[in-house]
Write a protein that holds these residues in place. Structure first.
Motif, mmCIF file in Angstrom:
data_model
loop_
_atom_site.group_PDB
_atom_site.id
_atom_site.type_symbol
_atom_site.label_atom_id
_atom_site.label_comp_id
_atom_site.label_asym_id
_atom_site.label_seq_id
_atom_site.Cartn_x
_atom_site.Cartn_y
_atom_site.Cartn_z
ATOM 1 N N ARG A 1 -3.824 -2.614 8.428
ATOM 2 C CA ARG A 1 -2.718 -2.963 7.529
ATOM 3 C C ARG A 1 -1.511 -3.491 8.304
ATOM 4 O O ARG A 1 -0.882 -4.463 7.895
ATOM 5 C CB ARG A 1 -2.316 -1.759 6.689
ATOM 6 N N ALA A 2 -1.194 -2.853 9.410
ATOM 7 C CA ALA A 2 -0.053 -3.294 10.216
ATOM 8 C C ALA A 2 -0.299 -4.696 10.776
ATOM 9 O O ALA A 2 0.586 -5.552 10.732
ATOM 10 C CB ALA A 2 0.214 -2.305 11.341
ATOM 11 N N HIS B 1 0.803 -1.222 0.000
ATOM 12 C CA HIS B 1 0.000 0.000 0.000
ATOM 13 C C HIS B 1 0.837 1.275 0.000
ATOM 14 O O HIS B 1 0.381 2.312 0.473
ATOM 15 C CB HIS B 1 -0.984 0.021 1.185
ATOM 16 N N ALA C 1 1.309 2.946 9.178
ATOM 17 C CA ALA C 1 0.223 2.190 8.552
ATOM 18 C C ALA C 1 -0.982 2.130 9.486
ATOM 19 O O ALA C 1 -0.852 2.230 10.707
ATOM 20 C CB ALA C 1 0.698 0.774 8.224
ATOM 21 N N TRP D 1 0.056 -7.262 7.989
ATOM 22 C CA TRP D 1 1.453 -7.461 7.606
ATOM 23 C C TRP D 1 2.185 -8.276 8.668
ATOM 24 O O TRP D 1 2.913 -9.216 8.341
ATOM 25 C CB TRP D 1 2.155 -6.114 7.386
ATOM 26 N N VAL E 1 2.187 5.622 3.294
ATOM 27 C CA VAL E 1 1.205 4.546 3.419
ATOM 28 C C VAL E 1 -0.049 5.197 3.980
ATOM 29 O O VAL E 1 0.012 5.879 5.005
ATOM 30 C CB VAL E 1 1.710 3.377 4.296
ATOM 31 N N TRP F 1 7.276 1.996 8.451
ATOM 32 C CA TRP F 1 6.002 1.690 7.777
ATOM 33 C C TRP F 1 4.947 1.281 8.811
ATOM 34 O O TRP F 1 3.810 1.772 8.778
ATOM 35 C CB TRP F 1 6.219 0.587 6.740
#
Length: 139
Positions: free
Chosen positions: A128-129, A21, A124, A132, A36, A120
């Motif tokens: 999203r974090a 992203h 984020a 991931w 991001v 990141w």
């Protein structure tokens, strides 16, 4: 396990772009900004009066800003004298550290990747974090 090779400028771009992203924006003077969710996590700073060579007074033209998750993380990076990270009064209270491109080779590529991934993760969204981290694990 052997340590990875020394970090290079190309690694900053490659690692930042490898995160999901990510968009690339440009600052007013064309400097690269990795984001991001419209939040910067790595950006190349234009020469500024707060980051200068102490001997010549010349403004550094190779400063990279990397977000950190907390003041504690920032201080950990700054207090480790083996790291090339620094800050300036302009960034007091800001969750970021600075590094000069000319000093990237003081880091291994793996060390640089960890700092960029953490940057990141700091910017984020939680969703999203979490996604991931579920796939890749903590750095």
């Amino acid at each position: 396990m052997p340590e990875s090779r020394r970090a290079r400028l190309a690694d900053v771009h490659e690692i930042a772009l490898s995160m999901p992203h990510v968009t690339v924006d440009r600052g007013k003077l064309g400097n690269v900004v990795y984001q991001v969710g419209h939040k910067s996590f790595v950006f190349f700073r234009n020469p500024r009066p707060d980051a200068v060579d102490p001997e010549t007074g010349e403004r550094y033209d190779d400063v990279i800003v990397l977000w950190v998750a907390s003041e504690e993380d920032k201080q950990a990076l700054l207090q480790d004298e083996s790291n090339p990270f620094f800050t300036t009064p302009h960034f007091d209270g800001h969750p970021s550290v600075l590094v000069r491109e000319s000093r990237l080779a003081e880091l291994s590529r793996d060390e640089l990747a960890e700092v960029i991934r953490d940057a990141w993760l700091a910017q984020a969204s939680r969703r999203r974090a979490t996604a991931w981290l579920a796939e890749h694990g903590p750095s």
